[in-house]
Design an enzyme around this catalytic site. Sequence first.
Site, PDB file in Angstrom:
ATOM      1  CD  GLU A   1      -1.156   4.270  -3.433  1.00 18.64           C
ATOM      2  OE1 GLU A   1      -1.722   4.874  -4.349  1.00 18.64           O
ATOM      3  OE2 GLU A   1      -0.103   4.672  -2.887  1.00 18.64           O
TER       4      GLU A   1
ATOM      5  CG  HIS B   1      -0.928   8.530   2.915  1.00 20.37           C
ATOM      6  ND1 HIS B   1      -1.559   9.744   2.787  1.00 20.37           N
ATOM      7  CD2 HIS B   1      -0.688   8.114   1.642  1.00 20.37           C
ATOM      8  CE1 HIS B   1      -1.686  10.053   1.524  1.00 20.37           C
ATOM      9  NE2 HIS B   1      -1.164   9.072   0.797  1.00 20.37           N
ATOM     10  CD  GLU B   2       1.571   4.860   1.291  1.00 22.80           C
ATOM     11  OE1 GLU B   2       0.838   4.523   0.339  1.00 22.80           O
ATOM     12  OE2 GLU B   2       2.168   5.953   1.315  1.00 22.80           O
TER      13      GLU B   2
ATOM     14  CG  HIS C   1      -3.692   5.051  -0.916  1.00 26.99           C
ATOM     15  ND1 HIS C   1      -4.394   5.819  -1.820  1.00 26.99           N
ATOM     16  CD2 HIS C   1      -2.541   5.746  -0.658  1.00 26.99           C
ATOM     17  CE1 HIS C   1      -3.710   6.912  -2.100  1.00 26.99           C
ATOM     18  NE2 HIS C   1      -2.582   6.902  -1.406  1.00 26.99           N
TER      19      HIS C   1
ATOM     20  CD  GLU D   1      -2.295   9.865  -3.237  1.00 27.23           C
ATOM     21  OE1 GLU D   1      -2.409   9.846  -1.992  1.00 27.23           O
ATOM     22  OE2 GLU D   1      -1.702   8.983  -3.872  1.00 27.23           O
TER      23      GLU D   1
ATOM     24  CG  ASP E   1       5.651  10.191 -12.647  1.00 34.44           C
ATOM     25  OD1 ASP E   1       4.806   9.563 -12.000  1.00 34.44           O
ATOM     26  OD2 ASP E   1       6.503   9.642 -13.364  1.00 34.44           O
TER      27      ASP E   1
ATOM     28  CE1 TYR F   1      -0.211  12.056  -1.556  1.00 33.82           C
ATOM     29  CE2 TYR F   1      -0.157  13.393  -3.545  1.00 33.82           C
ATOM     30  CZ  TYR F   1       0.134  12.213  -2.887  1.00 33.82           C
ATOM     31  OH  TYR F   1       0.766  11.197  -3.557  1.00 33.82           O
TER      32      TYR F   1
END
Length: 671
Positions: A341, A365-366, A369, A388, A443, A451
Amino acid sequence: MLPQLNPSLGRLIGTGLLACSLATLTACSKSDDSAHQKQIEERPAASQNGNQIPDSATDYKPENLEKDAPLAAGAEPKSGVDYHSFANTNDYRVKHLDLDLTADFDNKVLKGEAILDIQRLTEKNPALILDTRDIDVTAVRAGVGSNLQDVKFSLGKTDPHLGTPLKIELPKGANKVAIQYQTSPGASGVQWLDPQQTAGKKHPFLFTQAQAIHARSFIPLQDSPQVRMTYKATIHTPKDLRAVMSANNDPDAEMDGVFEFEMPQAIPSYLIAIGIGNLDFKPMGERTGVYAEPELLEASAKEFEDTESMLEATEENFGPYRWDRYDLLILPPSFPFGGMENPRLSFITPTVIAGDKSLVALIAHELAHSWSGNLVTNASWRDLWLNEGFTTYLTNRIMQLVYGDDRYKMEMALGYDDLKADLDDREDKDEIMAIDMRGRDPDEVFSNIPYEKGSLFLYELEQKVGRENFDKFLLGYFNNFAFQSITTEDFLKYLDDTLLKQYPDKLSKERINQWVFEPGIPEGAPHPQSDAFTKIDPLRQQWLNGEIKASEIDTNGWTFHQWKYFLDGMPEKLSDEQLKELDSTFKLTESKNNEVAFSWLMIAVRNDYAPANARLEEFLIGIGRNKFVRPLYRAMMETGKEDEAKRIFEKAKPGYHPLTVKVNSKIIYGD
């Protein structure tokens, strides 16, 4: 960005990288001006300019960094503390970055200078601590305004996951620091592609990926989401290549090898992004367009032509778009994620170009953001669900606004199935939204928990107070915290002051805390379902029972969602006859929809279906998206195909992103 796929179900992506031990954890937000310096284990290093500090090594332990709350066994993580940055952000804050970098494709390095404008938060004069990873720092200057002088600097002990702290001695009153450096060819946040790895096969390509803590691999800075900065950049490229960034891009910029950028809104470091390649531009609307290699440009613009409609619909419901333009950069297929994003310019995988707009939820979705994540940002990776979960909720709403109720219900139902599958595969501690990430690679936080569980929590709030009331809450939330980085506790306090006060008969703090701080899905939570799926279950079962043939299943008009639901609901084991019947009837091995192909290849691997082997190898070599390759490699390793998995991985590895290599090396070699 989208999270890690469960091996059996899922439409999202992610990483799941190696964990670091608590003994090497580094945190600095609560450090003071003297203790923090002593806690960095510094290594003497030769320097031609004599500016590095030859201090003797001292112990650098995480428990020393929080003098007020040592990390004792069982102690809870402190809200607002970034356990994944060396930076002494209580002493200094970077407010602006000026970059001047040259992309050296021959040596695969970025080299140049980063100038940091810093805000002093203490009357004392401690050293400035920055985050780096595999960066060669050659000189540092510091001072007031443009009056800079050479200063001493040193690199501390390298942590295998967090990188290396850079300690800089500052003159009194200094508010600007200039660092000359170059990256390493294996920088974790940079991928260099040879021409044959691109769509056009004629020009090299470069792209960066900074989330979660990979900005430090190509810029020395305070690599923490709680630090927001504006930036300007000059990027030098070969003259036949175009540079773009997460900033104001000019598609008409002269191709003279020098490109200039400005990002006037303050953003966290993980949203700084660079792309360089043989790129053309095509507008899709007044404020939207797409950058891509010429070979992908027309297909990309056609596939994502609804982006402007998505933007307008989101604005109408959740407040103004505050980033000027929203463009897309279509990357080569080695990009390890579905999308990233980066503000003003989302980085997108070409694997979602299906020809029928069936996978454009990723674009929604992006885009979402731009409100949740980029505008209101998680202050640490413990708080990722604030990015998220809100974004996944908004994604579903955008899909409903643009494509209707049926599409909305299918997206919601698939998301719920993804969440359930992930919960079946995780320990309790990893099912908590406000997850404790101390001692772990950040990560690892990317899963369906922040999410889909985050989204389901917001969906329950919507159901309890009503959509109109919840939309008013969201609009107020985005306005209240615009361009800020916040913690889970900040959100909960805002929720206390708004919805909980307005609807005490419908909401309870106990229930909310259960969602945020306890594992699993609370009893009585909503269970999104779709009629488009429920009618598939009896058809699948009748075929499995031998009551009907595959050719008797009416798939006319099925969307990718229905195909995925049909395939993902198959039992672990099918007979050779069943596999051949499915494949010959529906041509699944030949499917060009990457989501459908992935679901079929997972079935093929689990059942050792030899006719799909060539397609499996082609798929794994041609795509670097972890959503797809990670579960396939894992399935191969779990079904006795270790030698084949290693052979294909070694063949594919030169074209993979460093993150993809890291994730799948662990699966294949246990590294």
